[in-house]
Design a protein around this motif. Structure first.
Motif, PDB file in Angstrom:
ATOM      1  N   VAL A 154      33.345  37.412   9.879  1.00  0.00           N
ATOM      2  CA  VAL A 154      35.099  37.094   9.367  1.00  0.00           C
ATOM      3  C   VAL A 154      35.023  38.449  10.075  1.00  0.00           C
ATOM      4  O   VAL A 154      36.635  38.544   9.426  1.00  0.00           O
ATOM      5  N   ASN A 155      34.641  39.363   9.895  1.00  0.00           N
ATOM      6  CA  ASN A 155      34.667  40.899  10.468  1.00  0.00           C
ATOM      7  C   ASN A 155      35.083  40.573  12.205  1.00  0.00           C
ATOM      8  O   ASN A 155      34.934  41.966  12.829  1.00  0.00           O
ATOM      9  N   ARG A 156      35.300  39.764  12.962  1.00  0.00           N
ATOM     10  CA  ARG A 156      35.518  39.809  13.937  1.00  0.00           C
ATOM     11  C   ARG A 156      36.365  39.641  14.913  1.00  0.00           C
ATOM     12  O   ARG A 156      37.571  39.747  13.666  1.00  0.00           O
ATOM     13  N   PRO A 157      36.277  40.479  15.600  1.00  0.00           N
ATOM     14  CA  PRO A 157      37.928  40.326  15.932  1.00  0.00           C
ATOM     15  C   PRO A 157      38.865  38.989  16.774  1.00  0.00           C
ATOM     16  O   PRO A 157      37.864  38.383  17.693  1.00  0.00           O
ATOM     17  N   ARG A 158      39.818  39.194  16.370  1.00  0.00           N
ATOM     18  CA  ARG A 158      40.065  37.892  17.044  1.00  0.00           C
ATOM     19  C   ARG A 158      42.047  37.885  16.863  1.00  0.00           C
ATOM     20  O   ARG A 158      42.546  38.507  16.339  1.00  0.00           O
ATOM     21  N   ASP A 159      42.731  36.933  17.546  1.00  0.00           N
ATOM     22  CA  ASP A 159      44.425  36.556  17.862  1.00  0.00           C
ATOM     23  C   ASP A 159      44.718  36.465  16.851  1.00  0.00           C
ATOM     24  O   ASP A 159      45.063  35.062  16.654  1.00  0.00           O
ATOM     25  N   TYR A 160      44.902  37.482  15.449  1.00  0.00           N
ATOM     26  CA  TYR A 160      45.576  36.470  14.807  1.00  0.00           C
ATOM     27  C   TYR A 160      47.022  36.069  14.790  1.00  0.00           C
ATOM     28  O   TYR A 160      47.423  35.091  13.627  1.00  0.00           O
ATOM     29  N   ALA A 161      47.783  36.867  15.501  1.00  0.00           N
ATOM     30  CA  ALA A 161      49.434  36.037  15.930  1.00  0.00           C
ATOM     31  C   ALA A 161      48.796  34.593  16.685  1.00  0.00           C
ATOM     32  O   ALA A 161      49.832  33.651  16.704  1.00  0.00           O
ATOM     33  N   GLY A 162      48.175  35.005  17.707  1.00  0.00           N
ATOM     34  CA  GLY A 162      47.789  33.375  17.769  1.00  0.00           C
ATOM     35  C   GLY A 162      47.316  31.800  17.081  1.00  0.00           C
ATOM     36  O   GLY A 162      47.740  31.176  17.054  1.00  0.00           O
ATOM     37  N   ILE A 163      46.367  32.454  16.002  1.00  0.00           N
ATOM     38  CA  ILE A 163      46.388  31.718  14.273  1.00  0.00           C
ATOM     39  C   ILE A 163      47.386  31.222  13.930  1.00  0.00           C
ATOM     40  O   ILE A 163      47.962  30.016  13.748  1.00  0.00           O
ATOM     41  N   ALA A 164      48.217  32.252  13.893  1.00  0.00           N
ATOM     42  CA  ALA A 164      49.826  32.402  12.526  1.00  0.00           C
ATOM     43  C   ALA A 164      50.109  30.874  13.402  1.00  0.00           C
ATOM     44  O   ALA A 164      51.064  30.124  12.995  1.00  0.00           O
ATOM     45  N   TRP A 165      50.571  31.505  15.421  1.00  0.00           N
ATOM     46  CA  TRP A 165      51.253  30.328  15.760  1.00  0.00           C
ATOM     47  C   TRP A 165      50.610  28.947  15.186  1.00  0.00           C
ATOM     48  O   TRP A 165      51.673  28.064  15.393  1.00  0.00           O
ATOM     49  N   ALA A 166      49.713  28.647  15.526  1.00  0.00           N
ATOM     50  CA  ALA A 166      49.029  27.328  15.733  1.00  0.00           C
ATOM     51  C   ALA A 166      49.568  26.722  13.899  1.00  0.00           C
ATOM     52  O   ALA A 166      49.837  25.523  13.679  1.00  0.00           O
ATOM     53  N   GLY A 167      49.193  27.799  13.149  1.00  0.00           N
ATOM     54  CA  GLY A 167      49.674  26.832  11.544  1.00  0.00           C
ATOM     55  C   GLY A 167      51.108  27.195  11.486  1.00  0.00           C
ATOM     56  O   GLY A 167      51.082  25.932  10.703  1.00  0.00           O
TER      57      GLY A 167
END
Length: 369
Positions: A264-277
């Protein structure tokens, strides 16, 4: 002979009550048990009694350590037994350490010269359970669905929530039960939430205790193909049956388990996740599997950027390519577990499910009764 008195709701008699009665009876030679009447239970706990009062009296009286049973009908919170207590004038009032009405009960003891005894918590003979827990277990469903997520995963975790973003997921069949669990465990399908639900637990609390988000209990209790608004709590934007996905979904087992709390605490691309959603959300509104597949592909691109291993379909494997999958991604937190695959036609999905590691799933929506 010392006379001991205890009181409580005792609505559904369980082993914890029996152990308390045994310990209270050991303080003297006679035990009186007072239980709150059905009227008192409703007035103070807004709960129906599990049994008629005369049946409850008979059950309590049948216990070997109980010598007398009376029914509390007073309306004063915590001491509905006042009238019986003043009439019987027992030597001891026994209570548990977590009693909320200690001051009132001590005052009542002083009126008759009774000793107020707090019984310490002793190791339970059985796993602790509460009346509320028993009721939840009785009301728990016999079966529950698991879920696949198409886009926006992680944005259900309150600290990662984004205003205007979406989480898209769908419950699936075959369903699971406490006796039959036809899926691998720790596999990214929301199994811990389903397990809590089947055991009569609050699955939102259990998932919160794991430090993950709310999407699993939200969709498993709602069922169907759902779009949720990202935020600290579930906000359902739209739900449908997902029938246009029927015959077009499959799972692939990666061969290893995973742990969502562990990543859960790994760095990730939340903007990319939001775009996918957002892409997957548009697909739900349009009833378009192709548009949902666009969201799934965007989700998988983020997963691969995190370092997740490639899935069948990334390379030109003849068997998988021949099945023409539209999109695929790891379910849940990824790095193992199941992956969901979407296909344009049922014949292609069915062909894929003849390959090792693939299996058929279908969208699931509960029938409202």
């Amino acid at each position: 002979m010392k006379r001991v008195f205890v009181s409580g709701c005792y609505d559904i008699i369980h082993a914890g009550h029996a152990q308390f009665f045994e310990e209270a009876r050991a303080l003297g030679g006679h035990l009186t048990v007072c239980f709150a009447s059905s009227d008192v239970l409703w007035r103070h706990k807004q709960r129906r009694s599990s049994l008629p009062d005369d049946h409850k009296r008979a059950v309590l009286a049948a216990l070997r350590m109980v010598d007398e049973v009376v029914v509390g009908e007073g309306l004063e919170p915590g001491i509905d037994f006042r009238e019986h207590f003043l009439r019987l004038r027992p030597d001891i009032l026994a209570v548990t350490e977590d009693d909320k009405y200690a001051a009132l009960k001590r005052e009542l003891c002083a009126q008759v010269g009774a000793e107020y005894v707090v019984l310490p918590k002793t190791p339970p003979k059985c796993e602790p359970v509460s009346t509320t827990g028993i009721v939840r277990f009785i009301r728990a469903p016999d079966e529950a669905p698991l879920r696949v997520d198409f886009g926006g995963g992680w944005l259900d975790v309150p600290r990662f929530a984004r205003a205007g973003a979406y989480i898209v997921n769908c419950t699936i069949s075959p369903t699971v039960s406490l006796r039959e669990w036809g899926y691998e465990q720790n596999a990214g399908l929301g199994g811990s939430a389903a397990w809590a639900l089947l055991n009569g637990q609050d699955c939102f609390v259990s998932e919160s205790d794991l430090g993950v988000g709310w999407q699993d209990p939200a969709v498993i209790t709602e069922t169907g193909l759902c779009v949720w608004r990202s935020g600290p709590r579930p906000g359902l934007e739209v739900k449908c049956s997902g029938d246009f996905l029927r015959g077009r979904m499959a799972l692939y087992w990666s061969g290893k388990q995973h742990s969502t709390p562990g990543v859960v605490n790994r760095p990730r691309d939340y903007a990319g996740i939001a775009w996918a959603g957002a892409l997957a959300r548009d697909g739900v509104w349009a009833g378009s599997i192709e548009q949902i597949a666009a969201g799934v592909r965007a989700s998988y691109a983020v997963q691969r950027a995190e370092g997740m291993e490639p899935l069948p379909g990334d390379s030109p494997v003849a068997e998988v390519a021949a099945c023409r999958p539209l999109a695929w991604k790891y379910c849940g937190g990824g790095f193992g577990g199941y992956a969901v695959y979407l296909f344009g036609e049922p014949v292609h999905r069915d062909a894929a499910c003849r390959l090792p590691g693939f299996r058929v799933i279908e969208p699931y929506v509960a029938v409202q009764r």
